[in-house]
Enzyme design. Structure first.
Site, PDB file in Angstrom:
ATOM      1  N   ARG A  68     -10.968  -2.986  11.110  1.00 54.44           N
ATOM      2  CA  ARG A  68      -9.700  -2.258  10.929  1.00 54.44           C
ATOM      3  C   ARG A  68      -8.518  -3.207  11.148  1.00 54.44           C
ATOM      4  O   ARG A  68      -7.490  -3.113  10.478  1.00 54.44           O
ATOM      5  CB  ARG A  68      -9.640  -1.083  11.903  1.00 54.44           C
TER       6      ARG A  68
ATOM      7  N   TYR B  66       0.609  -6.956  15.864  1.00 59.95           N
ATOM      8  CA  TYR B  66       0.194  -7.654  14.644  1.00 59.95           C
ATOM      9  C   TYR B  66       1.396  -8.221  13.892  1.00 59.95           C
ATOM     10  O   TYR B  66       1.266  -9.216  13.177  1.00 59.95           O
ATOM     11  CB  TYR B  66      -0.582  -6.701  13.732  1.00 59.95           C
TER      12      TYR B  66
END
Length: 248
Positions: free
Chosen positions: A213, A245
């Site tokens: 993911r 991220y």
């Protein structure tokens, strides 16, 4: 050299999953080096593994080294070759997430269910629980879309051309769910087991549903999607969990 793979596997006491992984790695090796095994072809093979994780690289080198020793014992090879499978450990105070080479995920495999589960996570960012609830009616393969309904509404996802053939094969069965068990979904553990077996077979045992993911997130970020857009694709209430991220 491919002809010697099955006799080699028969000479070892391997579990079925391990045998599948060995077979995959050795066929890949033989296709690359052909009939010429020498220091030069082995060096090129090692170089081809450079993009893999340390664990996957070590596993492949160990498998091939065992095969090379078998060929030497059987006098197929006049010389004994052994590649250095020592992987230098690298340490970092902060683990760095990087995009992986996922070409092995699309290769031919005996673990078809696990492969499709992995691709649904990798390409659409779905969780195993979401995958368990997928019905064939949720897919429109002609329009290349998936309509995923949840308590938060409907998410419409585009199906890539690379994913489509895997879904078309699965959709050939006359059943209610994409992964159907007597018109009921399989258990959550079943999905994790199928995924684990597939990942082990391609030398990626260190990966998980969560890490796949994360690959989806990194790929969408690299494609230019904003943090809000990725949050919407994942069905998240807030993009807060994605901030790490986007700070990389």
């Amino acid at each position: 050299m491919i002809a010697f793979i099955e006799p080699f596997l028969a000479s070892k006491s391997l579990a079925n999953n391990s045998q599948q992984a060995y077979r995959y790695d050795l066929r890949q090796f033989c296709q690359q080096v052909g009939q010429r095994i020498n220091p030069e072809t082995l060096a090129l093979y090692q170089q081809s593994l450079s993009s893999l994780t340390a664990a996957a690289k070590k596993r492949k080198l160990s498998t091939v080294n065992q095969f090379l020793y078998y060929l030497y014992q059987q006098r197929v090879l006049a010389d004994y070759f052994k590649m250095d499978d020592r992987i230098e450990a690298s340490f970092s105070l902060k683990p760095q997430l990087t995009r992986l080479d996922t070409s092995a995920f699309y290769a031919e495999t005996a673990f078809l269910k696990g492969q499709l589960i992995a691709l649904l996570i990798l390409e659409l960012g779905l969780t195993p629980s979401e995958i368990a609830g997928l019905r064939l009616a949720d897919f429109d393969l002609g329009l290349q879309v998936l309509r995923l309904q949840s308590h938060r509404g409907i998410r419409v996802m585009t199906l890539s051309r690379t994913l489509l053939p895997f879904l078309e094969r699965a959709a050939e069965a006359q059943q209610l769910y994409l992964f159907d068990h007597d018109a009921k979904p399989f258990s959550r553990q079943w999905f994790f087991n199928q995924l684990r077996d597939f990942l082990e077979s391609i030398g990626c045992a260190e990966l998980s549903a969560q890490s796949l993911r994360e690959q989806f997130i990194l790929n969408e970020k690299a494609a230019g999607k904003s943090i809000i857009e990725v949050a919407q694709l994942l069905g998240l209430k807030s993009p807060i969990t994605l901030e790490k991220y986007y700070k990389m």
